[in-house]
Design an enzyme around this catalytic site. Structure first.
Site, PDB file in Angstrom:
ATOM      1  N   THR A  65      -5.973   1.107  -1.776  1.00  0.00           N
ATOM      2  CA  THR A  65      -5.094   0.098  -1.146  1.00  0.00           C
ATOM      3  C   THR A  65      -5.978  -0.996  -0.544  1.00  0.00           C
ATOM      4  OG1 THR A  65      -5.144   1.068   1.061  1.00  0.00           O
ATOM      5  CG2 THR A  65      -3.440   1.904  -0.414  1.00  0.00           C
ATOM      6  N   ASP A 112       5.987  -5.502  15.484  1.00  0.00           N
ATOM      7  CA  ASP A 112       4.580  -5.186  15.702  1.00  0.00           C
ATOM      8  C   ASP A 112       4.577  -3.847  16.424  1.00  0.00           C
ATOM      9  OD1 ASP A 112       2.035  -4.847  16.674  1.00  0.00           O
ATOM     10  OD2 ASP A 112       1.812  -6.917  17.383  1.00  0.00           O
ATOM     11  N   VAL A 113       4.027  -2.815  15.780  1.00  0.00           N
ATOM     12  CA  VAL A 113       4.146  -1.472  16.369  1.00  0.00           C
ATOM     13  C   VAL A 113       3.385  -1.323  17.689  1.00  0.00           C
ATOM     14  CG1 VAL A 113       4.628  -0.310  14.171  1.00  0.00           C
ATOM     15  CG2 VAL A 113       2.246  -0.454  14.994  1.00  0.00           C
ATOM     16  N   ASP A 138       7.493  -4.387   9.215  1.00  0.00           N
ATOM     17  CA  ASP A 138       6.071  -4.751   9.137  1.00  0.00           C
ATOM     18  C   ASP A 138       5.781  -5.932  10.055  1.00  0.00           C
ATOM     19  OD1 ASP A 138       3.897  -3.873   6.742  1.00  0.00           O
ATOM     20  OD2 ASP A 138       3.405  -5.743   7.789  1.00  0.00           O
ATOM     21  N   TYR A 180     -10.865   5.313  14.425  1.00  0.00           N
ATOM     22  CA  TYR A 180      -9.857   5.675  13.419  1.00  0.00           C
ATOM     23  C   TYR A 180      -9.682   7.193  13.375  1.00  0.00           C
ATOM     24  CZ  TYR A 180      -7.468   5.802   8.858  1.00  0.00           C
ATOM     25  OH  TYR A 180      -6.569   6.016   7.824  1.00  0.00           O
ATOM     26  N   GLY A 216       0.806  -1.230   0.000  1.00  0.00           N
ATOM     27  CA  GLY A 216       0.000   0.000   0.000  1.00  0.00           C
ATOM     28  C   GLY A 216       0.833   1.271   0.000  1.00  0.00           C
ATOM     29  N   ILE A 217       0.383   2.234   0.797  1.00  0.00           N
ATOM     30  CA  ILE A 217       1.045   3.539   0.842  1.00  0.00           C
ATOM     31  C   ILE A 217       2.488   3.376   1.339  1.00  0.00           C
ATOM     32  CG2 ILE A 217       1.017   5.803   1.990  1.00  0.00           C
ATOM     33  CD1 ILE A 217      -2.082   5.559   2.065  1.00  0.00           C
TER      34      ILE A 217
END
Ligand code: NAD
Length: 250
Positions: free
Chosen positions: A190, A61-62, A40, A155, A20-21
């Site tokens: 995306t 994993d953020v 990622d 979100y 994606g982005i």
């Protein structure tokens, strides 16, 4: 002038860089001359993407600060410094707020806001020690407006948080050589928007609400990130660069 955008000799990490982005940002930074690490949670897509684009991969994993710290440490051990950090990993959840499961609220906050903070912290610690660095967080126009017709309060709130976190850190770190900015895309084609774009009502509303009358390609967001990563933006910090085809003007 184009030299100002060059990133030769700089090490960059992109969270959520597998697709994606984030993937388009990886290509943009690589083409500007940086050594790029895709970071990622998904090692399969991450490794495949890194191989395809001739860049490196590091898993994290953020939502887990230790895992984020280890990924940034990996970049410093491999490259000697971390010069550009693009904190881009994100997820969306669409559900009416009156029935939103607290676990879903937490999940969205955890990736989209906590994860950006942990990544900024890991980058900031190392960049402050070096006395230089550029952090770019992926915000969203959803941090400025509330989208329709889809309900996504978690979100939107998380993205507003990312934009204000960016300004807060910019103020804290500017005098020590670290710039912190955000890029806020409008609708981009995306995986994240695939379900919405296949819903005719949502797609129509999204496109009708965009003065440019279309969604973006991921590659149309990446140049804004390259600008903020590079010396071309040397006097920008705390900026949110909106790249939304005009969505937020109406
Ligand atoms: P995407 O779903 O295509 O890619 C997201 C990437 O993030 C994936 O590779 C995924 O594995 C990774 N990721 C998810 N959770 C993670 C975690 N816990 N740790 C590490 N990596 C994780 O989505 P995208 O559309 O490319 O979105 C990228 C960013 O852009 C997100 O922050 C999103 O909110 C933001 N954004 C997207 C749009 C849009 O219209 N697509 C608009 C505005 C902002």
């Amino acid at each position: 002038m184009t030299d100002l955008f060059a990133l030769n000799g700089r090490n960059a990490i992109v969270t959520g860089g597998a697709q994606g982005i984030g993937e388009a940002i990886v290509l943009g930074l690589r083409d500007a001359g940086a050594r790029v690490f895709i970071c990622d949670v998904n090692p399969d897509t991450g490794r495949a993407s890194a191989e395809r684009h001739g860049v490196e991969f590091v898993a994290a994993d953020v939502t887990d600060p230790d895992s984020v710290d280890a990924a940034f440490e990996h970049v410093v051990s491999a490259g000697g410094s971390v010069d550009v950090a693009v904190n881009n990993a994100g997820i969306v959840h669409n559900h009416p707020s009156e029935d939103l499961d607290p676990a879903d609220w937490r999940r969205v906050m955890s990736v989209n806001l906590d994860g950006v903070f942990y990544s900024c912290r890991a980058a900031g610690k190392r960049m402050l020690a070096q006395g230089s660095g550029s952090i770019i967080n992926t915000g969203s126009m959803s941090g400025h407006i509330s989208n329709r017709p889809q309900p996504q309060s978690a979100y939107n709130a998380a993205k507003a948080g990312v934009i204000h976190l960016t300004k807060s850190l910019a103020g804290e770190w500017a005098a020590r050589g670290v710039r912190v900015n955000s890029v806020s895309p409008g609708y981009v084609g995306t995986e994240l928007t695939k379900r919405g774009l296949s819903n005719e009502e949502w797609r129509r509303t999204w496109i009708d609400g965009t003065p440019m009358n279309r969604v973006a390609e991921p590659g149309e967001i990446a140049p804004a990130v390259v600008f903020l990563a590079s010396d071309a933006s040397s006097y920008c910090t705390g900026t949110d660069l909106v790249v939304d085809g005009g969505y937020t003007v109406w």
